[in-house]
Design an enzyme around this catalytic site. Structure first.
Site, PDB file in Angstrom:
ATOM      1  N   THR A   1       0.755  -1.062  -0.060  1.00 55.73           N
ATOM      2  CA  THR A   1       0.125  -0.110  -0.100  1.00 55.73           C
ATOM      3  C   THR A   1       0.946   1.261   0.149  1.00 55.73           C
ATOM      4  OG1 THR A   1      -1.668   1.343   1.193  1.00 55.73           O
ATOM      5  CG2 THR A   1      -0.018  -0.349   2.500  1.00 55.73           C
TER       6      THR A   1
ATOM      7  N   TYR B   1      -1.811   0.824  10.640  1.00 54.77           N
ATOM      8  CA  TYR B   1      -2.071   0.113   9.190  1.00 54.77           C
ATOM      9  C   TYR B   1      -0.740   0.140   8.478  1.00 54.77           C
ATOM     10  CZ  TYR B   1      -3.686  -1.150   4.547  1.00 54.77           C
ATOM     11  OH  TYR B   1      -3.631  -1.591   3.295  1.00 54.77           O
TER      12      TYR B   1
END
Length: 291
Positions: A100, A124
């Site tokens: 990501t 995250y």
């Protein structure tokens, strides 16, 4: 080729079942059959299936919830990829994994390169970065595809949320100071299959490759584009989109304000470039079920 596909119920994993099928025998699995937080179960499944290719499309993706569950996010996003990489190394298999743009802080104002220094802003992002580093450290053959703003015709995502809200709202306040490239699950699955086909022929080098849509936009303009295309659907009425600053929509996890990725390395390695976010949106809208 025997393929182990993890995360078949997710947006990307669901599409990968279709695009990987022509490449070999796909053994798909997802939670609760496989709990990625259980390292022993992950190893056992790999040793049972003995795949030549492992594709991990599963992740802990609740960005805000990860702020209060950092250990769970780290187990799934950080530890499990390292376990998969160790099993891939033992089997001589190739591991494909998705990362990501949240590994970056968004301070840059030109497209991020694969070797730019990571600086995640939230739990995250830290957990995903840990997974990337664990895979690289394992020494297994691997492709890590770093992507952004994933959505598609199924699951929980921005596009489907916007269409659902449009049915009951005349006005939507949408963040307009974060820039990125909305990337469809359909494109990711098809591009992955094309890239995997080239591995035995071209001998593609292991590493991180940015794989997201071409171009850039904001969440507010993405919403406008969704409503513009959805206006052709019977009975659809587009709400007004009011652009707002991120500070007007506070969330537990801080987001990067710039999430655009460079695709030069991917293009040079695999011989094709990502399509634009507008073209990918057109494709997803066409594939939505009738209202």
């Amino acid at each position: 080729m025997r393929i182990l596909l993890i995360g078949t119920s997710g947006q990307v994993g669901h599409e990968l079942q279709r695009t990987l099928a022509p490449l070999g025998e796909v053994r798909g699995c997802d939670f609760p059959e496989l709990d990625l937080a259980d390292a022993g179960a992950v190893s056992a499944l790999c040793r049972e299936v003995r795949p030549a290719l492992i594709v991990n499309a599963a992740a802990y993706t609740a960005v805000d919830k990860a702020e209060s569950e950092p250990a769970v996010a780290m187990a799934v996003n950080g530890t499990a990829p390292g376990v998969l990489a160790g099993e891939a190394k033992r089997l001589g298999a190739v591991l494909v994994h998705y990362s990501t743009e949240y590994v970056f802080d968004g301070a840059k104002r030109s497209p991020y390169l694969e070797n730019d220094a990571p600086a995640p802003l939230n739990e995250y992002g830290r957990s995903k970065l840990a997974g990337d580093l664990a895979i690289a450290a394992s020494g297994c053959k691997h492709l890590i595809f770093r992507t952004t703003w994933v959505y598609g015709p199924r699951g929980k995502n921005f596009l489907l949320t916007m269409l659902a809200l449009a049915a009951s709202r005349e006005e939507l306040r949408i963040v307009a100071d974060q820039r990125g490239a909305p990337t469809s699950s359909l494109f990711l699955a098809e591009a992955t299959a094309l890239a995997v086909r080239s591995i035995p022929v071209e001998g593609v080098a292991s590493g991180v490759y940015n794989l997201s849509a071409a171009g850039e936009t904001t969440w507010a303009d993405f919403a406008r584009a969704i409503f513009d295309r959805a206006s052709a659907r019977p009975g659809f009425r587009a709400p007004r989109v009011v652009p707002i600053a991120s500070t007007e929509y506070p969330t537990p996890a801080k987001r990067p304000t710039y999430s655009v990725l460079s695709h030069r390395k991917f293009r040079d390695a695999f011989g094709f470039s990502p399509t634009t976010w507008e073209a990918q949106l057109d494709d997803v809208i066409r594939r939505l079920p009738p209202p």
